[in-house]
Write a protein that holds these residues in place. Structure first.
Motif, PDB file in Angstrom:
ATOM      1  N   TYR A 133     -25.270  25.120   5.240  1.00 42.14           N
ATOM      2  CA  TYR A 133     -24.687  25.438   6.548  1.00 42.14           C
ATOM      3  C   TYR A 133     -24.071  24.167   7.110  1.00 42.14           C
ATOM      4  N   ASN A 134     -23.207  24.350   8.109  1.00 43.37           N
ATOM      5  CA  ASN A 134     -22.514  23.192   8.666  1.00 43.37           C
ATOM      6  C   ASN A 134     -22.797  23.045  10.157  1.00 43.37           C
ATOM      7  N   ASN A 135     -22.117  22.091  10.779  1.00 42.15           N
ATOM      8  CA  ASN A 135     -22.386  21.759  12.174  1.00 42.15           C
ATOM      9  C   ASN A 135     -21.412  22.436  13.140  1.00 42.15           C
ATOM     10  N   ARG A 136     -20.922  23.589  12.780  1.00 32.31           N
ATOM     11  CA  ARG A 136     -20.023  24.325  13.678  1.00 32.31           C
ATOM     12  C   ARG A 136     -20.769  24.642  14.969  1.00 32.31           C
ATOM     13  N   LYS A 137     -20.166  24.288  16.083  1.00 31.62           N
ATOM     14  CA  LYS A 137     -20.841  24.393  17.382  1.00 31.62           C
ATOM     15  C   LYS A 137     -21.337  25.800  17.692  1.00 31.62           C
ATOM     16  N   SER A 138     -20.547  26.809  17.340  1.00 33.47           N
ATOM     17  CA  SER A 138     -20.913  28.180  17.699  1.00 33.47           C
ATOM     18  C   SER A 138     -22.126  28.697  16.936  1.00 33.47           C
ATOM     19  N   SER A 139     -22.429  28.122  15.775  1.00 30.66           N
ATOM     20  CA  SER A 139     -23.504  28.690  14.959  1.00 30.66           C
ATOM     21  C   SER A 139     -24.656  27.736  14.668  1.00 30.66           C
TER      22      SER A 139
ATOM     23  N   ARG B 262     -20.979  18.372  -5.146  1.00 32.89           N
ATOM     24  CA  ARG B 262     -20.148  18.911  -6.232  1.00 32.89           C
ATOM     25  C   ARG B 262     -20.298  20.422  -6.326  1.00 32.89           C
ATOM     26  N   MET B 263     -21.540  20.914  -6.180  1.00 33.40           N
ATOM     27  CA  MET B 263     -21.751  22.367  -6.220  1.00 33.40           C
ATOM     28  C   MET B 263     -20.949  23.037  -5.110  1.00 33.40           C
ATOM     29  N   LEU B 264     -20.991  22.463  -3.923  1.00 29.02           N
ATOM     30  CA  LEU B 264     -20.247  23.030  -2.801  1.00 29.02           C
ATOM     31  C   LEU B 264     -18.745  22.928  -3.038  1.00 29.02           C
ATOM     32  N   GLY B 265     -18.313  21.825  -3.607  1.00 30.20           N
ATOM     33  CA  GLY B 265     -16.892  21.643  -3.882  1.00 30.20           C
ATOM     34  C   GLY B 265     -16.351  22.604  -4.914  1.00 30.20           C
ATOM     35  N   GLU B 266     -17.200  23.103  -5.786  1.00 31.36           N
ATOM     36  CA  GLU B 266     -16.775  24.023  -6.835  1.00 31.36           C
ATOM     37  C   GLU B 266     -16.907  25.493  -6.444  1.00 31.36           C
TER      38      GLU B 266
ATOM     39  N   ARG C 227     -13.784  30.663  -1.053  1.00 28.83           N
ATOM     40  CA  ARG C 227     -14.020  29.935   0.196  1.00 28.83           C
ATOM     41  C   ARG C 227     -13.882  30.894   1.376  1.00 28.83           C
ATOM     42  N   LYS C 228     -14.993  31.520   1.697  1.00 23.71           N
ATOM     43  CA  LYS C 228     -14.990  32.469   2.803  1.00 23.71           C
ATOM     44  C   LYS C 228     -15.612  31.878   4.057  1.00 23.71           C
ATOM     45  N   GLY C 229     -16.298  30.761   3.932  1.00 24.83           N
ATOM     46  CA  GLY C 229     -16.877  30.104   5.097  1.00 24.83           C
ATOM     47  C   GLY C 229     -18.381  30.012   5.028  1.00 24.83           C
ATOM     48  N   PHE C 230     -18.898  29.076   5.805  1.00 22.65           N
ATOM     49  CA  PHE C 230     -20.342  28.862   5.894  1.00 22.65           C
ATOM     50  C   PHE C 230     -20.970  29.997   6.662  1.00 22.65           C
ATOM     51  N   PRO C 231     -22.233  30.265   6.412  1.00 19.57           N
ATOM     52  CA  PRO C 231     -23.163  29.707   5.453  1.00 19.57           C
ATOM     53  C   PRO C 231     -22.925  30.228   4.037  1.00 19.57           C
ATOM     54  N   TYR C 232     -23.260  29.357   3.063  1.00 24.43           N
ATOM     55  CA  TYR C 232     -23.160  29.697   1.650  1.00 24.43           C
ATOM     56  C   TYR C 232     -24.554  29.768   1.044  1.00 24.43           C
ATOM     57  N   LEU C 233     -24.728  30.712   0.150  1.00 28.03           N
ATOM     58  CA  LEU C 233     -25.948  30.821  -0.636  1.00 28.03           C
ATOM     59  C   LEU C 233     -25.581  30.430  -2.056  1.00 28.03           C
ATOM     60  N   LEU C 234     -26.325  29.509  -2.637  1.00 35.78           N
ATOM     61  CA  LEU C 234     -26.088  29.111  -4.017  1.00 35.78           C
ATOM     62  C   LEU C 234     -27.397  29.164  -4.773  1.00 35.78           C
ATOM     63  N   LYS C 235     -27.290  29.504  -6.055  1.00 34.67           N
ATOM     64  CA  LYS C 235     -28.469  29.588  -6.909  1.00 34.67           C
ATOM     65  C   LYS C 235     -28.067  29.109  -8.293  1.00 34.67           C
ATOM     66  N   ILE C 236     -28.924  28.328  -8.911  1.00 36.66           N
ATOM     67  CA  ILE C 236     -28.654  27.833 -10.256  1.00 36.66           C
ATOM     68  C   ILE C 236     -29.346  28.761 -11.250  1.00 36.66           C
TER      69      ILE C 236
ATOM     70  N   VAL D 223     -22.116  34.337   3.217  1.00 37.05           N
ATOM     71  CA  VAL D 223     -22.585  35.379   4.137  1.00 37.05           C
ATOM     72  C   VAL D 223     -21.943  35.182   5.511  1.00 37.05           C
ATOM     73  N   ASN D 224     -20.777  34.578   5.517  1.00 39.94           N
ATOM     74  CA  ASN D 224     -20.080  34.241   6.749  1.00 39.94           C
ATOM     75  C   ASN D 224     -19.828  35.458   7.626  1.00 39.94           C
ATOM     76  N   ASN D 225     -19.211  36.498   7.077  1.00 35.99           N
ATOM     77  CA  ASN D 225     -18.848  37.670   7.884  1.00 35.99           C
ATOM     78  C   ASN D 225     -20.067  38.352   8.472  1.00 35.99           C
ATOM     79  N   GLN D 226     -21.064  38.602   7.652  1.00 40.08           N
ATOM     80  CA  GLN D 226     -22.254  39.285   8.135  1.00 40.08           C
ATOM     81  C   GLN D 226     -23.012  38.406   9.131  1.00 40.08           C
ATOM     82  N   PHE D 227     -23.072  37.114   8.865  1.00 35.84           N
ATOM     83  CA  PHE D 227     -23.769  36.203   9.767  1.00 35.84           C
ATOM     84  C   PHE D 227     -23.141  36.213  11.153  1.00 35.84           C
ATOM     85  N   TYR D 228     -21.820  36.043  11.228  1.00 34.39           N
ATOM     86  CA  TYR D 228     -21.164  35.994  12.537  1.00 34.39           C
ATOM     87  C   TYR D 228     -21.167  37.354  13.226  1.00 34.39           C
TER      88      TYR D 228
END
Length: 167
Positions: A69-75, A112-116, A120-129, A139-144
């Motif tokens: 997740y990032n530091n976007r003020k709204s979320s 690097r994982m985030l860069g790849e 790119r639909k927006g934060f938050p991102y779920l990643l799993k190895i 999960v940007n759309n559902q989250f907002y």
């Protein structure tokens, strides 16, 4: 007339510096050309080493789940207050400020994982190895939709858990 001479003298003085630096630049360029193959070989070997290190990291961290997740003020406050406490303790939370991933010694791999990320639909991102590959989901759309609509968090948590539990 006197003013024009002063302007002309100033232009000549300004260009004299450029005329003096131009030959130095070309001499430096000519001297650097023989080093170019060595620089390219070093860059190639360095890239190979980084690739190998990244693959080893993915193998070592197989099955690990990440929540970016990032530091976007709204979320930002909403995520910290409601979503993070509801996540499983096994999920590694990664905070991204601007383009910087602050995660200690593994930060370069997490960045690097985030860069790849392909979609790119927006934060938050779920990643799993999984098996040396990074599986991603935004999960940007559902989250907002939930945050702005003040809806229950449970459908989003169900989606997050379903993603992390899928094999």
């Amino acid at each position: 007339m006197l003013r024009t001479l002063k302007n002309l003298r100033q232009k000549i003085a300004d260009n004299a510096e450029l005329i003096w630096l131009l030959p130095l630049f070309f001499v430096a360029l000519i001297l650097a050309i023989p080093a170019l193959p060595f620089i390219l070989i070093y860059a190639h070997l360095s890239d190979k080493k980084c690739q190998k290190s990244y693959k080893e990291y993915l193998a070592r961290m197989n099955g690990t789940c990440f929540f970016y997740y990032n530091n976007r003020k709204s979320s930002f406050a909403y995520i910290r207050e409601f979503l993070l406490p509801a996540l499983s303790p096994s999920v590694q939370v990664v905070f991204v400020e601007r383009r910087e991933v602050d995660a200690g010694p593994d930060g370069k791999y997490l960045a690097r994982m985030l860069g790849e990320v392909k979609e790119r639909k927006g934060f938050p991102y779920l990643l799993k190895i999984m098996d040396g590959q990074v599986v991603e989901c935004s999960v940007n759309n559902q989250f907002y939709s939930i945050m702005i609509g003040r809806k229950p968090l449970s459908p989003l948590l169900d989606r997050i858990n379903a993603f992390y539990n899928a094999t």
